[in-house]
Design a protein around this motif. Sequence first.
Motif, mmCIF file in Angstrom:
data_model
loop_
_atom_site.group_PDB
_atom_site.id
_atom_site.type_symbol
_atom_site.label_atom_id
_atom_site.label_comp_id
_atom_site.label_asym_id
_atom_site.label_seq_id
_atom_site.Cartn_x
_atom_site.Cartn_y
_atom_site.Cartn_z
ATOM 1 N N CYS A 41 2.090 150.887 39.565
ATOM 2 C CA CYS A 41 2.841 149.878 38.807
ATOM 3 C C CYS A 41 2.475 148.471 39.255
ATOM 4 O O CYS A 41 2.324 147.563 38.421
ATOM 5 N N LEU A 42 2.337 148.274 40.569
ATOM 6 C CA LEU A 42 2.002 146.953 41.096
ATOM 7 C C LEU A 42 0.623 146.512 40.625
ATOM 8 O O LEU A 42 0.433 145.368 40.175
ATOM 9 N N ILE A 43 -0.358 147.409 40.694
ATOM 10 C CA ILE A 43 -1.728 147.067 40.297
ATOM 11 C C ILE A 43 -1.799 146.798 38.799
ATOM 12 O O ILE A 43 -2.387 145.794 38.352
ATOM 13 N N LEU A 44 -1.190 147.668 37.993
ATOM 14 C CA LEU A 44 -1.244 147.481 36.542
ATOM 15 C C LEU A 44 -0.465 146.242 36.113
ATOM 16 O O LEU A 44 -0.889 145.519 35.205
ATOM 17 N N GLY A 45 0.695 146.001 36.748
ATOM 18 C CA GLY A 45 1.462 144.815 36.397
ATOM 19 C C GLY A 45 0.692 143.533 36.661
ATOM 20 O O GLY A 45 0.689 142.616 35.838
ATOM 21 N N ALA A 46 0.006 143.478 37.814
ATOM 22 C CA ALA A 46 -0.804 142.299 38.128
ATOM 23 C C ALA A 46 -1.968 142.167 37.150
ATOM 24 O O ALA A 46 -2.284 141.061 36.671
ATOM 25 N N PHE A 47 -2.615 143.294 36.821
ATOM 26 C CA PHE A 47 -3.750 143.249 35.894
ATOM 27 C C PHE A 47 -3.322 142.788 34.504
ATOM 28 O O PHE A 47 -3.946 141.899 33.907
ATOM 29 N N TYR A 48 -2.252 143.386 33.970
ATOM 30 C CA TYR A 48 -1.789 143.008 32.629
ATOM 31 C C TYR A 48 -1.334 141.544 32.599
ATOM 32 O O TYR A 48 -1.652 140.806 31.652
ATOM 33 N N ALA A 49 -0.571 141.125 33.615
ATOM 34 C CA ALA A 49 -0.041 139.758 33.630
ATOM 35 C C ALA A 49 -1.171 138.722 33.681
ATOM 36 O O ALA A 49 -1.176 137.757 32.909
ATOM 37 N N VAL A 50 -2.141 138.939 34.568
ATOM 38 C CA VAL A 50 -3.249 137.988 34.696
ATOM 39 C C VAL A 50 -4.131 138.008 33.453
ATOM 40 O O VAL A 50 -4.511 136.955 32.914
#
Length: 364
Positions: A213-222
């Motif tokens: 969740c942390l990795i995907l959230g950072a990827f989607y947000a950026v």
Amino acid sequence: MMWHKQVTFWLSFLTAIVLICWLLSGVLLPFVAGLALAYFLNPVTTHLERLGVNRLVASLAAIALTLLLGILLLLLVVPIFGAQFSAFLERLPEYIVKLQNMATGEGARWLKSVVGDRLPNIQQSLSQLVSQGASYILGFVQSIWTGGQALLSLFSLVVITPVVAFYLLNDWNGMVAKVDSWLPVKNRDKIRELAREMDRAIAGFVRGQSLVCLILGAFYAVSLTLTGLNFGFVIGLVSGIITFIPYVGSLTGLLLAGGVAIVQFFPDYSMIGLVIGIFVFGQFVEGYILSPKLVGDSVGLHPVWLMFALLAFGYLLGFLGLLLAVPLAAAVGVLARFAIRQYLQSPLYTGEDEGEPDAGSEVR
């Protein structure tokens, strides 16, 4: 008789625990959050202890580092997220109306060619449906936002939860040994085996899926922010956070980002395709790289069972139930598989009498 007594005892114990959680759900949140934090940090503390660091010092270091990261998160991410989230809620009805007009307005000749003279009636029905849906979604999200702020008060988040986590983390080995000494002597090995299986299931999902969740959230947000999508940061972060619900996170993010992209970029199909491509790529990375490596295949949590657990425990216990849903779902899954194995080996399934001798013994 002994088997019936054990079943009665454990069912009564489980009922008492559920009743206590239901009665005290309003005050248990910081303590359950502290227990979850201690469970999450226990491998780090144990590793430091094996390197020669005192358990007390290792626990303090783990909690202090977590608090530091939490404070940095509050200072850097929360202001941006809060501003975008509030603005997104305000403009959500406007975006829905624009999407509706694009789909059924004067320019939607393709729809008129399909439905003919029934288009006005369809437009009116769709307009009512969209308006009701928008009001429901807006009210639901706002209730979660305000309810979360009320539940996760600053005092419980910053003071009570870290203190509880520190004491539990420091005394973790002693607590496990004490609980182990209470296990029935005759069934101790079997209970230990089930407990280890539960720990693997819970740890594999909670720790592994949290990183996903942390990795995907950072990827989607950026990624969405770099495309220039309105509210891209909040849409990407929310999509990543709710990825722990299988398929729901990616589908929710795709619908939200796709709808905003259509309203903002239409008729620039390349930008709309780029936004959709970000989620397609994210799903590919999650399904073929992140989840197999970080979560693995031994968790044993079926997506339907997980979604049911989240809805059921969330309905019964509120936000506390959402915290308890995943570990309880994993534990119930382990117990259910154990019960099925026992049933398949029992006379209820085989149809044989326990006292009936087998063919080999009759020959002898």
